[in-house]
Design a protein around this motif. Structure first.
Motif, PDB file in Angstrom:
ATOM      1  N   ASN A  33      13.010  55.081  33.520  1.00 58.50           N
ATOM      2  CA  ASN A  33      14.074  54.288  32.921  1.00 58.50           C
ATOM      3  C   ASN A  33      13.428  53.315  31.925  1.00 58.50           C
ATOM      4  OD1 ASN A  33      13.156  51.985  34.353  1.00 58.50           O
ATOM      5  ND2 ASN A  33      14.498  52.444  36.076  1.00 58.50           N
ATOM      6  N   THR A  34      14.242  52.501  31.273  1.00 56.67           N
ATOM      7  CA  THR A  34      13.729  51.614  30.223  1.00 56.67           C
ATOM      8  C   THR A  34      12.691  50.638  30.766  1.00 56.67           C
ATOM      9  OG1 THR A  34      15.849  51.774  29.070  1.00 56.67           O
ATOM     10  CG2 THR A  34      14.388  49.974  28.415  1.00 56.67           C
ATOM     11  N   LYS A  35      12.947  50.068  31.931  1.00 52.36           N
ATOM     12  CA  LYS A  35      12.002  49.112  32.520  1.00 52.36           C
ATOM     13  C   LYS A  35      10.669  49.802  32.825  1.00 52.36           C
ATOM     14  CE  LYS A  35      11.489  45.929  36.410  1.00 52.36           C
ATOM     15  NZ  LYS A  35      12.116  45.407  37.622  1.00 52.36           N
ATOM     16  N   SER A  38       8.818  50.622  29.627  1.00 49.54           N
ATOM     17  CA  SER A  38       8.204  49.432  29.030  1.00 49.54           C
ATOM     18  C   SER A  38       6.921  49.060  29.762  1.00 49.54           C
ATOM     19  CB  SER A  38       9.182  48.260  29.018  1.00 49.54           C
ATOM     20  OG  SER A  38       9.418  47.776  30.316  1.00 49.54           O
ATOM     21  N   LYS A  45      11.018  45.464  27.103  1.00 47.84           N
ATOM     22  CA  LYS A  45      12.189  46.344  27.120  1.00 47.84           C
ATOM     23  C   LYS A  45      12.881  46.329  25.753  1.00 47.84           C
ATOM     24  CE  LYS A  45      14.244  44.753  30.842  1.00 47.84           C
ATOM     25  NZ  LYS A  45      15.141  44.614  32.005  1.00 47.84           N
ATOM     26  N   ILE A  48      11.062  48.644  23.498  1.00 49.72           N
ATOM     27  CA  ILE A  48      11.369  50.036  23.855  1.00 49.72           C
ATOM     28  C   ILE A  48      12.686  50.449  23.207  1.00 49.72           C
ATOM     29  CG2 ILE A  48      11.989  51.582  25.758  1.00 49.72           C
ATOM     30  CD1 ILE A  48       8.987  51.042  25.592  1.00 49.72           C
ATOM     31  N   HIS A  49      13.681  49.558  23.229  1.00 47.11           N
ATOM     32  CA  HIS A  49      14.968  49.870  22.589  1.00 47.11           C
ATOM     33  C   HIS A  49      14.794  50.040  21.079  1.00 47.11           C
ATOM     34  CE1 HIS A  49      17.607  49.711  26.022  1.00 47.11           C
ATOM     35  NE2 HIS A  49      17.045  48.581  26.418  1.00 47.11           N
ATOM     36  N   LYS A  52      13.221  53.376  20.528  1.00 51.90           N
ATOM     37  CA  LYS A  52      14.232  54.415  20.766  1.00 51.90           C
ATOM     38  C   LYS A  52      15.138  54.565  19.556  1.00 51.90           C
ATOM     39  CE  LYS A  52      17.812  53.494  23.368  1.00 51.90           C
ATOM     40  NZ  LYS A  52      18.968  53.639  22.512  1.00 51.90           N
ATOM     41  N   TYR A  62      13.693  61.075  24.857  1.00 52.09           N
ATOM     42  CA  TYR A  62      14.574  60.460  25.844  1.00 52.09           C
ATOM     43  C   TYR A  62      15.890  61.221  25.895  1.00 52.09           C
ATOM     44  CZ  TYR A  62      17.191  58.231  22.039  1.00 52.09           C
ATOM     45  OH  TYR A  62      17.956  58.003  20.927  1.00 52.09           O
ATOM     46  N   PHE A  71      13.486  58.324  29.840  1.00 53.76           N
ATOM     47  CA  PHE A  71      12.400  58.678  28.936  1.00 53.76           C
ATOM     48  C   PHE A  71      11.512  59.723  29.594  1.00 53.76           C
ATOM     49  CE2 PHE A  71      13.792  54.506  27.712  1.00 53.76           C
ATOM     50  CZ  PHE A  71      13.770  54.556  26.334  1.00 53.76           C
TER      51      PHE A  71
END
Length: 101
Positions: A33-35, A38, A45, A48-49, A52, A62, A71
């Protein structure tokens, strides 16, 4: 072919180490996941966004499933190791599409 006896004794040790490596590889998590992404990449985070939105390709790096972004760890590794250009992946894809049309 003559193999020294000492080397034959090491075969079991080598097999044991291969088994340990195989277990480690099979137990690692592929989808992050995003966390987790990262933490894995060492970015915030928020960063990461941004990656993305600007560099990573949906359906390759992703996937969106049930309202979550997952991801692909293997693709993130490939992206980190093979990013040779500052041009982002979406720009490259758009340029290729424009050239085809």
């Amino acid at each position: 072919m003559n193999i020294p006896f000492e080397n034959l004794e090491k075969i079991n040790e080598v097999l044991e180490k291969l088994n340990i490596l195989e277990q480690k590889i099979n137990s690692e998590k592929r989808w992050l996941n995003t966390k987790e992404a990262s933490y894995y990449l060492g970015y915030s985070k928020e960063h990461i966004h941004k990656l993305k939105d600007n560099y990573l390709i949906e359906g390759k790096h992703y996937y969106k499933k049930a309202g979550r972004v997952l991801f692909d760890k293997l693709e993130l590794d490939n992206w980190v190791m093979h990013t040779l250009t500052k041009m982002n992946a979406k720009e490259i894809a758009n340029n290729v599409i424009k050239d085809l049309i």
